[in-house]
Write a protein that holds these residues in place. Structure first.
Motif, short mmCIF file in Angstrom:
data_model
loop_
_atom_site.label_atom_id
_atom_site.label_comp_id
_atom_site.label_asym_id
_atom_site.label_seq_id
_atom_site.Cartn_x
_atom_site.Cartn_y
_atom_site.Cartn_z
N ILE A 40 5.62 8.78 -10.15
CA ILE A 40 5.15 9.79 -9.17
C ILE A 40 3.69 10.12 -9.43
O ILE A 40 2.88 10.17 -8.49
CB ILE A 40 6.04 11.05 -9.25
N GLU A 41 3.34 10.33 -10.68
CA GLU A 41 1.95 10.67 -11.01
C GLU A 41 0.98 9.53 -10.68
O GLU A 41 -0.17 9.77 -10.35
CB GLU A 41 1.84 11.03 -12.49
N ASN A 42 1.46 8.29 -10.76
CA ASN A 42 0.61 7.14 -10.47
C ASN A 42 0.58 6.77 -8.99
O ASN A 42 -0.09 5.81 -8.61
CB ASN A 42 1.06 5.93 -11.29
N THR A 43 1.31 7.50 -8.19
CA THR A 43 1.35 7.27 -6.74
C THR A 43 0.43 8.28 -6.07
O THR A 43 0.53 9.48 -6.32
CB THR A 43 2.79 7.44 -6.21
N PRO A 44 -0.46 7.81 -5.20
CA PRO A 44 -1.37 8.76 -4.55
C PRO A 44 -0.63 9.76 -3.67
O PRO A 44 0.35 9.39 -3.00
CB PRO A 44 -2.28 7.87 -3.69
N GLY A 120 9.75 3.68 0.40
CA GLY A 120 8.76 4.01 1.42
C GLY A 120 8.25 2.76 2.10
O GLY A 120 8.07 1.72 1.45
N PRO A 121 8.02 2.82 3.41
CA PRO A 121 7.68 1.62 4.17
C PRO A 121 6.37 0.96 3.78
O PRO A 121 6.16 -0.21 4.05
CB PRO A 121 7.66 2.09 5.62
N TYR A 122 5.49 1.68 3.10
CA TYR A 122 4.21 1.07 2.75
C TYR A 122 3.90 1.21 1.27
O TYR A 122 2.76 1.05 0.85
CB TYR A 122 3.06 1.70 3.58
N ILE A 123 4.91 1.41 0.46
CA ILE A 123 4.69 1.54 -0.98
C ILE A 123 4.12 0.26 -1.56
O ILE A 123 3.29 0.29 -2.48
CB ILE A 123 5.99 1.99 -1.71
N SER A 124 4.52 -0.89 -1.01
CA SER A 124 3.97 -2.16 -1.52
C SER A 124 2.48 -2.28 -1.21
O SER A 124 1.74 -2.89 -1.98
CB SER A 124 4.73 -3.35 -0.94
N LEU A 125 2.03 -1.67 -0.11
CA LEU A 125 0.60 -1.68 0.18
C LEU A 125 -0.17 -0.86 -0.87
O LEU A 125 -1.26 -1.24 -1.29
CB LEU A 125 0.33 -1.11 1.58
N SER A 131 -4.88 1.65 -0.93
CA SER A 131 -5.54 2.95 -1.02
C SER A 131 -6.52 2.95 -2.18
O SER A 131 -6.20 2.48 -3.27
CB SER A 131 -4.49 4.05 -1.23
N ASN A 132 -7.68 3.53 -1.97
CA ASN A 132 -8.62 3.65 -3.07
C ASN A 132 -8.18 4.70 -4.09
O ASN A 132 -8.77 4.84 -5.14
CB ASN A 132 -10.04 3.93 -2.56
#
Length: 162
Positions: A40-44, A120-125, A131-132
């Protein structure tokens, strides 16, 4: 003739077994929770004001609200091998997801498989640095690095806390 009353020994062994199982279950639950927190912390979190066009595209494409927090709020734990799409929004979505992980791990029994993931549908992106906000590292590598550090230092602590 020698007689031995083994009831006390059997009782002690059963108590030892139950205590060990409880401690090992607590160790796995604590470790899974720590992994989830790290992911969670490493996810924007996101920023709907700064990236509104992307949020609007997400809304059109997936029917999702144009509010940040969905990626963080999508992290979950499963004890049955399946993960659903978890739709949580807002700046507290990660905290809500972490609380759900903690509650879910209360049902853990020794030997069960623990699956931690995000549908999530775009977690792989995000993983591939779309995302920067992932600082060029994605989500998994910093999470795995943290997991290895936790593994080396905290498993005994989780066991003793059990």
């Amino acid at each position: 003739m020698i007689t031995v009353d083994s009831k006390a020994l059997l009782n002690d062994l059963q108590m030892f077994y139950m205590d060990t199982v409880r401690r090992m279950e607590a160790m796995v639950a604590g470790f899974a929770y720590e992994i989830s927190l790290t992911a969670i912390e490493n996810t924007p979190l996101g920023d709907s004001a700064l990236y509104m066009k992307l949020y609007q595209r997400r809304e059109r494409q997936y029917g999702l609200a144009p509010i940040e927090g969905l990626a963080q709020g999508g992290w979950q734990v499963s004890l049955d091998g399946t993960l659903d799409f978890q739709e949580l929004y807002g700046s507290g979505a990660g905290n809500t997801a972490a609380s759900a992980v903690k509650i879910g791990m209360m049902n853990y029994k020794l030997g069960q498989q623990v699956l931690i993931g995000n549908r999530g549908p775009y977690i792989s992106l995000l993983e591939t640095n779309y995302s920067n906000q992932t600082a060029g590292q994605g989500i998994m590598q910093p999470t795995i690095d943290s997991i290895m550090a936790v593994h080396r230092t905290d498993l005994l602590r989780y066991y003793k806390q059990g």
